[in-house]
Design a protein around this motif. Structure first.
Motif, PDB file in Angstrom:
ATOM      1  N   ILE A 109       1.061  -1.234  -0.098  1.00 31.11           N
ATOM      2  CA  ILE A 109      -0.019  -0.027  -0.152  1.00 31.11           C
ATOM      3  C   ILE A 109       0.939   1.128  -0.159  1.00 31.11           C
ATOM      4  O   ILE A 109       1.655   1.382   0.864  1.00 31.11           O
ATOM      5  CB  ILE A 109      -0.870  -0.088   1.432  1.00 31.11           C
ATOM      6  N   LEU A 110       0.793   1.916  -0.948  1.00 30.17           N
ATOM      7  CA  LEU A 110       1.458   3.259  -1.251  1.00 30.17           C
ATOM      8  C   LEU A 110       0.693   4.482  -1.018  1.00 30.17           C
ATOM      9  O   LEU A 110      -0.339   4.671  -1.927  1.00 30.17           O
ATOM     10  CB  LEU A 110       2.262   3.191  -2.719  1.00 30.17           C
ATOM     11  N   VAL A 111       1.054   5.228  -0.171  1.00 27.71           N
ATOM     12  CA  VAL A 111       0.132   6.518   0.191  1.00 27.71           C
ATOM     13  C   VAL A 111       1.010   7.708  -0.184  1.00 27.71           C
ATOM     14  O   VAL A 111       1.734   7.989   0.746  1.00 27.71           O
ATOM     15  CB  VAL A 111      -0.492   6.533   1.498  1.00 27.71           C
ATOM     16  N   GLY A 112       0.587   8.551  -1.241  1.00 27.52           N
ATOM     17  CA  GLY A 112       1.303   9.465  -1.601  1.00 27.52           C
ATOM     18  C   GLY A 112       1.259  10.714  -0.615  1.00 27.52           C
ATOM     19  O   GLY A 112       0.324  10.684   0.182  1.00 27.52           O
ATOM     20  N   VAL A 137      -3.343 -12.464   8.970  1.00 22.31           N
ATOM     21  CA  VAL A 137      -3.202 -11.016   8.284  1.00 22.31           C
ATOM     22  C   VAL A 137      -1.953 -10.523   9.046  1.00 22.31           C
ATOM     23  O   VAL A 137      -2.533  -9.929  10.395  1.00 22.31           O
ATOM     24  CB  VAL A 137      -4.599 -10.625   8.026  1.00 22.31           C
ATOM     25  N   ASN A 138      -0.972 -10.088   8.481  1.00 22.11           N
ATOM     26  CA  ASN A 138       0.011  -9.292   9.309  1.00 22.11           C
ATOM     27  C   ASN A 138       0.434  -7.943   8.603  1.00 22.11           C
ATOM     28  O   ASN A 138       1.045  -7.755   7.683  1.00 22.11           O
ATOM     29  CB  ASN A 138       1.274 -10.149   9.312  1.00 22.11           C
ATOM     30  N   PRO A 139      -0.491  -6.882   9.326  1.00 21.48           N
ATOM     31  CA  PRO A 139      -0.262  -5.523   8.468  1.00 21.48           C
ATOM     32  C   PRO A 139       0.851  -4.935   9.358  1.00 21.48           C
ATOM     33  O   PRO A 139       1.109  -4.715  10.589  1.00 21.48           O
ATOM     34  CB  PRO A 139      -1.775  -4.673   8.951  1.00 21.48           C
ATOM     35  N   SER A 140       1.597  -4.314   8.454  1.00 22.39           N
ATOM     36  CA  SER A 140       2.770  -3.313   8.809  1.00 22.39           C
ATOM     37  C   SER A 140       2.656  -1.812   8.238  1.00 22.39           C
ATOM     38  O   SER A 140       2.279  -1.758   7.019  1.00 22.39           O
ATOM     39  CB  SER A 140       4.202  -3.822   8.748  1.00 22.39           C
ATOM     40  N   ALA A 141       2.831  -0.818   8.946  1.00 20.30           N
ATOM     41  CA  ALA A 141       2.658   0.606   8.549  1.00 20.30           C
ATOM     42  C   ALA A 141       3.824   1.277   8.573  1.00 20.30           C
ATOM     43  O   ALA A 141       4.256   1.413   9.827  1.00 20.30           O
ATOM     44  CB  ALA A 141       1.508   1.258   9.191  1.00 20.30           C
ATOM     45  N   HIS A 142       4.587   2.070   7.784  1.00 21.21           N
ATOM     46  CA  HIS A 142       5.796   2.642   7.678  1.00 21.21           C
ATOM     47  C   HIS A 142       5.484   4.009   7.654  1.00 21.21           C
ATOM     48  O   HIS A 142       5.099   4.708   6.480  1.00 21.21           O
ATOM     49  CB  HIS A 142       6.708   2.166   6.685  1.00 21.21           C
ATOM     50  N   LEU A 143       5.652   4.756   8.767  1.00 19.71           N
ATOM     51  CA  LEU A 143       5.222   6.205   8.833  1.00 19.71           C
ATOM     52  C   LEU A 143       6.332   6.920   8.427  1.00 19.71           C
ATOM     53  O   LEU A 143       7.147   7.628   9.200  1.00 19.71           O
ATOM     54  CB  LEU A 143       4.652   6.717  10.270  1.00 19.71           C
ATOM     55  N   SER A 163       0.756 -10.663   4.171  1.00 20.86           N
ATOM     56  CA  SER A 163       1.502  -9.661   4.689  1.00 20.86           C
ATOM     57  C   SER A 163       1.086  -8.663   4.080  1.00 20.86           C
ATOM     58  O   SER A 163       1.261  -8.297   2.845  1.00 20.86           O
ATOM     59  CB  SER A 163       2.970  -9.945   4.764  1.00 20.86           C
ATOM     60  N   HIS A 164       0.602  -7.305   4.790  1.00 19.95           N
ATOM     61  CA  HIS A 164       0.430  -5.918   4.085  1.00 19.95           C
ATOM     62  C   HIS A 164       1.587  -5.183   4.552  1.00 19.95           C
ATOM     63  O   HIS A 164       1.787  -4.995   5.774  1.00 19.95           O
ATOM     64  CB  HIS A 164      -0.820  -5.613   4.712  1.00 19.95           C
ATOM     65  N   PHE A 165       2.061  -4.480   3.552  1.00 15.37           N
ATOM     66  CA  PHE A 165       3.199  -3.409   3.960  1.00 15.37           C
ATOM     67  C   PHE A 165       2.587  -2.053   3.376  1.00 15.37           C
ATOM     68  O   PHE A 165       2.300  -1.968   2.149  1.00 15.37           O
ATOM     69  CB  PHE A 165       4.532  -3.892   3.040  1.00 15.37           C
ATOM     70  N   ALA A 166       2.574  -1.193   4.208  1.00 16.72           N
ATOM     71  CA  ALA A 166       2.141   0.110   3.979  1.00 16.72           C
ATOM     72  C   ALA A 166       3.339   1.258   3.991  1.00 16.72           C
ATOM     73  O   ALA A 166       4.027   1.190   5.251  1.00 16.72           O
ATOM     74  CB  ALA A 166       0.994   0.514   4.816  1.00 16.72           C
ATOM     75  N   SER A 167       3.582   2.116   3.139  1.00 17.88           N
ATOM     76  CA  SER A 167       4.378   3.260   3.119  1.00 17.88           C
ATOM     77  C   SER A 167       3.572   4.616   3.152  1.00 17.88           C
ATOM     78  O   SER A 167       2.669   4.737   2.157  1.00 17.88           O
ATOM     79  CB  SER A 167       5.377   3.098   2.255  1.00 17.88           C
TER      80      SER A 167
END
Length: 393
Positions: free
Chosen positions: A174-177, A224-230, A199-203
């Motif tokens: 998941i790429l959040v501009g 389901v393993n979500p990770s969020a990179h702030l 595995s969910h990877f969010a930036s």
């Protein structure tokens, strides 16, 4: 004659196996962000089932997804034409693939090594909600890869709707501009015998916000393993989840929030109910406030409601802080039965015990569902929760 031995040698001191001469794999990970990561399945050691990452998971029942051959070809999907959204298949060498994160465990790496094309979903402007449905994956072991991208300054809702049978291992990026506001709902309403590892990877970019909602109701084993990179200054993440485990069902989620940039905010709230013999849920929450993340504001919590004997809920919150200049940080976990006072209050007003129990459980879980900004999907999920409760009666 000159004595060339060192003081340590004269005292019988020898190098320890975990010392400087040890290989990198023998050195314990010191912080959550230092976990080894790779897209190569064989980079990770074999899964025995005692590892911290796997000891709460029924490894024997998903061995084929961890180590077996997976069909990575494109699969059937359904979605409406929504102006401002784009859905297509992209090559695995596309520059967007790997932008949000890469696997930290063997099953996710097996899926990454196996997929042929990635499903790309892009949001531009402020389009209506987009639901992408897959309901015909079948029972053969399969790999998948999804990339969800929100363009800078965009705002949208993407629902990943999974139904039917499945033996699926996948990665979702998941790429959040910059300045975007994206909501992603991952809905698991699989058939009763389905198995699903994700595995969910969010930036999340500068001044951007991600609301990530996991809804797990169906399936035999769902992890389901979500990770969020702030990653951008002023970025914001809301990671929410709701789940209902029936007899023999295993529902697991391992959440990781990495506050990397300054003045970032996160809230993690997962709620679940368990009913029936051997109903099992696992929630592990990791929050890391990095050394550059001054002004961080974060809180994580997990709440579980036990409806019968023979269930088990594991809930493990973790918080790691590497800077003292923060706004606030906290975590909480609670697992328990009905509040008898709530039941008494409702029954004293003429409501039957069965109806009172249904109202209490629904009120407990529906808080998460109501965070979905789409009325039709809210109503559908409330009906699904009511059906779960009627089955628990």
């Amino acid at each position: 004659m000159t004595d060339t031995t060192t003081a340590g040698e004269r005292l019988g001191i020898v190098a320890h196996s975990d010392g400087p001469i040890a290989s990198a794999q023998n050195i314990p990970v010191q912080t959550r962000s230092e976990r080894p990561a790779s897209t190569d399945h064989d980079f990770f050691p074999a899964v025995e089932g005692w590892e911290a990452e796997w000891k709460l998971t029924p490894v024997a029942k998903i061995r084929d997804l961890i180590d077996g051959r997976l069909d990575g070809s494109p699969y059937a999907i359904q979605y409406p034409d929504v102006v401002g959204t784009t859905v297509d298949w992209i090559d695995r060498l596309d520059s967007r693939v790997g932008s949000a994160g890469i696997p930290e465990e063997r099953a996710a790496a097996n899926a990454w090594s196996s997929f042929e094309k990635a499903l790309s979903i892009r949001v531009d402007g402020e389009p209506d909600a987009l639901t992408v449905t897959r309901a015909a994956l079948g029972s053969a072991p399969r790999a998948a890869h999804v990339v969800v991208e929100a363009a800078p300054q965009s705002k949208g809702l993407v629902v990943l709707d999974s139904r039917g049978g499945a033996a699926l291992s996948e990665n979702v990026e998941i790429l959040v501009g910059q300045g975007a506001d994206l909501t992603v709902v991952s809905l698991q309403e699989w058939d009763a015998d389905a198995r699903h590892l994700a595995s969910h990877f969010a930036s999340i970019g500068k001044d951007a916000k991600l609301t990530h909602i996991v809804v797990s109701l169906g399936g035999a084993i769902v992890r389901v393993n979500p990770s969020a990179h702030l990653a951008g200054e002023g970025s914001d993440a809301e990671l929410l989840g709701v789940y209902f485990a029936d007899a023999g069902q295993h529902l697991e989620q391992r959440v990781y929030v990495h506050h990397d940039a300054a003045h970032t905010r996160s809230r993690v709230t997962y709620k679940g109910a368990l009913n029936g013999q051997d109903a099992r849920t696992v929630w592990v929450g990791d929050v890391l406030i990095g050394p550059r993340a001054v002004g961080t504001d974060t809180y994580e919590q997990n709440r579980n409601l036990v409806l019968s004997e023979g269930t088990r809920a594991d809930s493990i919150p973790n918080l790691e802080i590497q800077t003292g200049d923060i706004v606030g940080a906290g975590h909480a976990s609670a697992t328990g039965r009905f509040d008898d006072e709530h039941l008494f209050y409702l029954q004293s007003r003429g409501i039957t015990e069965a109806e009172a129990r249904r109202l209490v459980v629904l009120g407990f879980l529906v808080e998460i569902v109501q965070r979905i900004p789409e009325a039709q999907l809210q109503a559908r999920l409330i009906d699904a929760l009511v059906a779960e409760l009627e089955g628990a009666a």
